[in-house]
Motif scaffolding. Structure first.
Motif, PDB file in Angstrom:
ATOM      1  N   ASP A 322      47.970  -8.729 -32.620  1.00  0.00           N
ATOM      2  CA  ASP A 322      47.262  -7.474 -32.831  1.00  0.00           C
ATOM      3  C   ASP A 322      45.919  -7.522 -32.100  1.00  0.00           C
ATOM      4  N   LEU A 323      45.406  -6.361 -31.725  1.00  0.00           N
ATOM      5  CA  LEU A 323      44.147  -6.275 -31.014  1.00  0.00           C
ATOM      6  C   LEU A 323      43.035  -6.960 -31.805  1.00  0.00           C
ATOM      7  N   LYS A 324      42.348  -7.918 -31.187  1.00  0.00           N
ATOM      8  CA  LYS A 324      41.241  -8.655 -31.795  1.00  0.00           C
ATOM      9  C   LYS A 324      41.633  -9.260 -33.141  1.00  0.00           C
ATOM     10  N   TYR A 325      42.829  -9.814 -33.186  1.00  0.00           N
ATOM     11  CA  TYR A 325      43.344 -10.410 -34.421  1.00  0.00           C
ATOM     12  C   TYR A 325      42.428 -11.489 -34.977  1.00  0.00           C
ATOM     13  N   GLU A 326      41.977 -12.411 -34.125  1.00  0.00           N
ATOM     14  CA  GLU A 326      41.158 -13.521 -34.595  1.00  0.00           C
ATOM     15  C   GLU A 326      39.835 -13.034 -35.166  1.00  0.00           C
ATOM     16  N   GLU A 327      39.222 -12.074 -34.485  1.00  0.00           N
ATOM     17  CA  GLU A 327      37.949 -11.542 -34.979  1.00  0.00           C
ATOM     18  C   GLU A 327      38.143 -10.822 -36.303  1.00  0.00           C
ATOM     19  N   SER A 362      37.711   3.300 -32.808  1.00  0.00           N
ATOM     20  CA  SER A 362      36.753   2.811 -31.826  1.00  0.00           C
ATOM     21  C   SER A 362      35.910   3.951 -31.290  1.00  0.00           C
ATOM     22  N   ASP A 363      36.555   5.086 -31.007  1.00  0.00           N
ATOM     23  CA  ASP A 363      35.867   6.229 -30.406  1.00  0.00           C
ATOM     24  C   ASP A 363      36.214   7.489 -31.197  1.00  0.00           C
ATOM     25  N   PRO A 364      35.354   7.918 -32.123  1.00  0.00           N
ATOM     26  CA  PRO A 364      35.647   9.095 -32.948  1.00  0.00           C
ATOM     27  C   PRO A 364      35.673  10.406 -32.174  1.00  0.00           C
ATOM     28  N   THR A 365      35.259  10.398 -30.905  1.00  0.00           N
ATOM     29  CA  THR A 365      35.401  11.620 -30.119  1.00  0.00           C
ATOM     30  C   THR A 365      36.856  11.853 -29.741  1.00  0.00           C
ATOM     31  N   GLN A 366      37.676  10.799 -29.860  1.00  0.00           N
ATOM     32  CA  GLN A 366      39.091  10.888 -29.534  1.00  0.00           C
ATOM     33  C   GLN A 366      39.925  10.823 -30.816  1.00  0.00           C
ATOM     34  N   SER A 367      41.177  11.223 -30.720  1.00  0.00           N
ATOM     35  CA  SER A 367      42.033  11.297 -31.895  1.00  0.00           C
ATOM     36  C   SER A 367      42.526   9.916 -32.324  1.00  0.00           C
ATOM     37  N   SER A 368      43.218   9.883 -33.437  1.00  0.00           N
ATOM     38  CA  SER A 368      43.582   8.614 -34.072  1.00  0.00           C
ATOM     39  C   SER A 368      44.887   8.029 -33.553  1.00  0.00           C
ATOM     40  N   GLY A 371      45.999   3.234 -29.936  1.00  0.00           N
ATOM     41  CA  GLY A 371      45.086   2.512 -29.061  1.00  0.00           C
ATOM     42  C   GLY A 371      43.624   2.704 -29.403  1.00  0.00           C
ATOM     43  N   ASN A 372      43.321   3.697 -30.231  1.00  0.00           N
ATOM     44  CA  ASN A 372      41.945   3.976 -30.628  1.00  0.00           C
ATOM     45  C   ASN A 372      41.606   3.365 -31.985  1.00  0.00           C
ATOM     46  N   GLN A 373      42.570   2.768 -32.644  1.00  0.00           N
ATOM     47  CA  GLN A 373      42.354   2.221 -33.978  1.00  0.00           C
ATOM     48  C   GLN A 373      41.857   0.782 -33.899  1.00  0.00           C
ATOM     49  N   ARG A 374      41.044   0.406 -34.888  1.00  0.00           N
ATOM     50  CA  ARG A 374      40.488  -0.939 -34.940  1.00  0.00           C
ATOM     51  C   ARG A 374      40.543  -1.460 -36.378  1.00  0.00           C
ATOM     52  N   GLY A 375      40.478  -2.803 -36.495  1.00  0.00           N
ATOM     53  CA  GLY A 375      40.473  -3.433 -37.810  1.00  0.00           C
ATOM     54  C   GLY A 375      41.845  -3.945 -38.183  1.00  0.00           C
ATOM     55  N   ALA A 399      54.921   8.156 -31.432  1.00  0.00           N
ATOM     56  CA  ALA A 399      55.583   7.347 -32.464  1.00  0.00           C
ATOM     57  C   ALA A 399      54.758   7.347 -33.739  1.00  0.00           C
ATOM     58  N   PHE A 400      55.448   7.370 -34.880  1.00  0.00           N
ATOM     59  CA  PHE A 400      54.769   7.317 -36.170  1.00  0.00           C
ATOM     60  C   PHE A 400      54.525   5.862 -36.555  1.00  0.00           C
ATOM     61  N   VAL A 401      53.274   5.523 -36.810  1.00  0.00           N
ATOM     62  CA  VAL A 401      52.896   4.194 -37.290  1.00  0.00           C
ATOM     63  C   VAL A 401      52.410   4.362 -38.719  1.00  0.00           C
ATOM     64  N   SER A 402      53.069   3.699 -39.654  1.00  0.00           N
ATOM     65  CA  SER A 402      52.859   3.994 -41.076  1.00  0.00           C
ATOM     66  C   SER A 402      51.651   3.277 -41.660  1.00  0.00           C
ATOM     67  N   ASN A 403      50.495   3.360 -40.961  1.00  0.00           N
ATOM     68  CA  ASN A 403      49.268   2.902 -41.584  1.00  0.00           C
ATOM     69  C   ASN A 403      48.432   4.119 -41.982  1.00  0.00           C
ATOM     70  N   CYS A 404      47.165   3.920 -42.313  1.00  0.00           N
ATOM     71  CA  CYS A 404      46.340   5.022 -42.818  1.00  0.00           C
ATOM     72  C   CYS A 404      46.354   6.232 -41.891  1.00  0.00           C
TER      73      CYS A 404
END
Length: 498
Positions: A322-327, A362-368, A371-375, A399-404
């Motif tokens: 996952d993106l920045k998994y270790e952090e 990451s960038d609230p000017t763009q939609s959810s 690729g824009n999600q973090r954490g 594609a539907f990703v079943s997170n928040c």
């Protein structure tokens, strides 16, 4: 302050605050086995520190810090924001004796429903002496007896779970009072900073449960007024800030809820997993795992039932790759450890709870989009999204990703006025209930442009009911923004609480 708050109560249960995630460990165990080493893992390269003032002088954070080298917020900033908020919400209220901040009605209202399941007016002044849970009927005064349950289903499909004593889990929802300012909010693209939604999960504490390890409340259940003590086992927090109108979504769990599906830390002592089934996980017994039917509850209405076997599919909502998994993993686990020295006196009970993760953009000017999600990209609370934990990440925008953000859709601030997150984007699942319960109206965006009254008569009724089953069309529609007069690329229909 004592952990126990006394009073009869009724519950609003299972209203959607956060979306659910996953399909059950029987379908995903083999795929997740490669993540076995994530249990209890800490990454030494990261050390997210705690602040003593969160506990000596609790305050609700109003914005995420910007500690990144480039002047942006790093992952630790978001987890510090989450823990500071949790500490404040669990602190004693200075304005309401004997309650914690999250149940103080000068700050947060409960989301109420009528006996028939329709929304009640959560914004009126009829809250009674103890307002922690929702009443089955709206009383005329605070002396009316409370009964529970209202709803015992989780978000999403309404799955019902039972602990190892066979008792059902209850849920309640609260929100910041500013959400009652419907006329102001519905004209804005996003919810104002400070808008907060909260959801808690509760289990009946049995003879073998140590009540000192839980945030508790005494209440009465059912028509026989059976007295019980409930212990908090899960807590969702969603907070909008000026910089992050998409909300920061964080969740906390009690530390004896469930083991990790892979490499459980212990085979005994879990509230929602038997020793037999945990041993099957430990031994990686394929037949036993299938027979245990992990994370596979279904909707029920009984207060008692067969215990649900639950395990956590993704520790801290993350998986290698996952993106920045270790952090992400390092910041969560080190901060959970670094708050421990400050958990004394009234906060001592919080030693038994941990932050599972958080999600933001990451960038609230763009939609959810993904690729824009973090954490914690695979975030799921085991007792609040039990049957939707198998979050499969896809970078396909359709594609539907079943997170928040799969269910709480957010439209970026750079999008034209038609993309209002307050009424049309499904960002908040309870704002519609607040509107409907107070019998007010909002403009809901249609899926296509409407050009005539006859077309509106055909499409607007379903636009309203798709937003809320308790909305009806008021006969009005427009292709112009009511505030700016701007021509919209899509139509909005007037939808009112019935």
């Amino acid at each position: 302050m004592n952990n126990k708050f006394k009073g009869k109560a009724g519950l609003l249960l299972g209203m959607a605050l956060m979306c659910a995630y996953g399909l059950g460990v029987s379908n995903s165990y083999a795929a997740n086995e490669k993540y076995a080493k994530t249990d209890k893992l800490q990454t030494p390269a990261f050390n997210c520190t705690a602040d003593s003032t969160w506990f000596t002088n609790p305050s609700m954070p109003t914005e995420v810090k910007q500690s990144g080298a480039d002047g942006t917020s790093n992952f630790c900033d978001f987890y510090q924001f989450s823990w500071q908020a949790f500490a404040y919400l669990m602190a004693s209220s200075k304005d309401a004796a004997g309650v914690r901040n999250y149940e103080d009605t000068t700050q947060f209202f409960e989301l109420e429903i009528q006996a028939n399941g329709s929304p009640a007016n959560s914004c009126d002044d009829k809250h009674g002496e103890k307002t922690f849970f929702v009443r089955t009927m709206k009383p005329e005064d605070g002396g009316t007896a409370f009964l529970i349950p209202e709803r015992i289903g989780q978000a999403g499909g309404g799955a019902t779970i039972y602990d190892q004593n066979g008792n059902v889990v209850y849920y309640d929802v609260r929100f910041s009072k500013n959400m009652c300012d419907i006329n102001s909010i519905k004209t804005q693209q996003n919810f104002p900073g400070g808008t907060t939604e909260l959801k808690a999960a509760w289990k009946v504490l049995g003879p073998k449960d140590d009540k000192s390890r839980y945030i508790t409340i005494d209440t009465q259940i059912g028509s026989d007024n059976k007295a019980v003590t409930l212990g908090m086992i899960g807590f969702h927090i969603a907070i909008a800030t000026p910089d992050h109108p998409e909300f920061v979504w964080a969740t906390f769990e009690h530390n004896v809820n469930v083991p990790d599906c892979v490499n459980p830390s212990s085979t005994t002592g879990w509230s929602f997993t038997s020793e037999t089934c945990t041993t099957d996980l430990k031994n990686k017994d394929p037949l036993g795992i299938v027979q245990c039917r992990f994370n596979n509850p279904f909707a029920q209405s009984s207060l008692t039932g067969t215990p649900t076997e639950i395990c956590r599919e993704y520790p801290y909502g993350s998986a290698p790759g996952d993106l920045k998994y270790e952090e992400n993993l390092g910041d969560i686990t080190t901060l959970n450890a670094n708050v421990q020295p400050y958990l004394t006196n009234e906060f001592a009970v919080l030693r038994n709870y941990f932050n599972l993760g958080a999600l933001w953009l990451s960038d609230p000017t763009q939609s959810s989009i993904m690729g824009n999600q973090r954490g914690s990209l695979r975030l799921a609370n085991s007792v609040m999204e039990t049957d939707y934990q198998d979050v499969v990440i896809s970078n396909n925008p359709s594609a539907f990703v079943s997170n928040c953000f799969g269910c709480h859709n957010y439209t970026g601030t750079s999008t034209p006025a038609s993309g209002k997150n307050t009424t049309s984007g499904s960002l908040s699942h309870i704002f519609d209930d607040i509107v409907a319960g107070s019998k007010q109206c909002v403009d809901v965006q249609a899926s296509a442009l409407i050009n005539s009254q006859s077309q509106a008569k055909q499409q607007c009724p379903s636009v309203c009911t798709n937003s809320s089953s308790f909305f009806s069309w008021n006969g009005q529609w427009t292709n112009q923004d009511a505030k700016t007069g701007q021509q919209l690329p899509m139509t909005v229909c007037g939808c009112c609480g019935t």
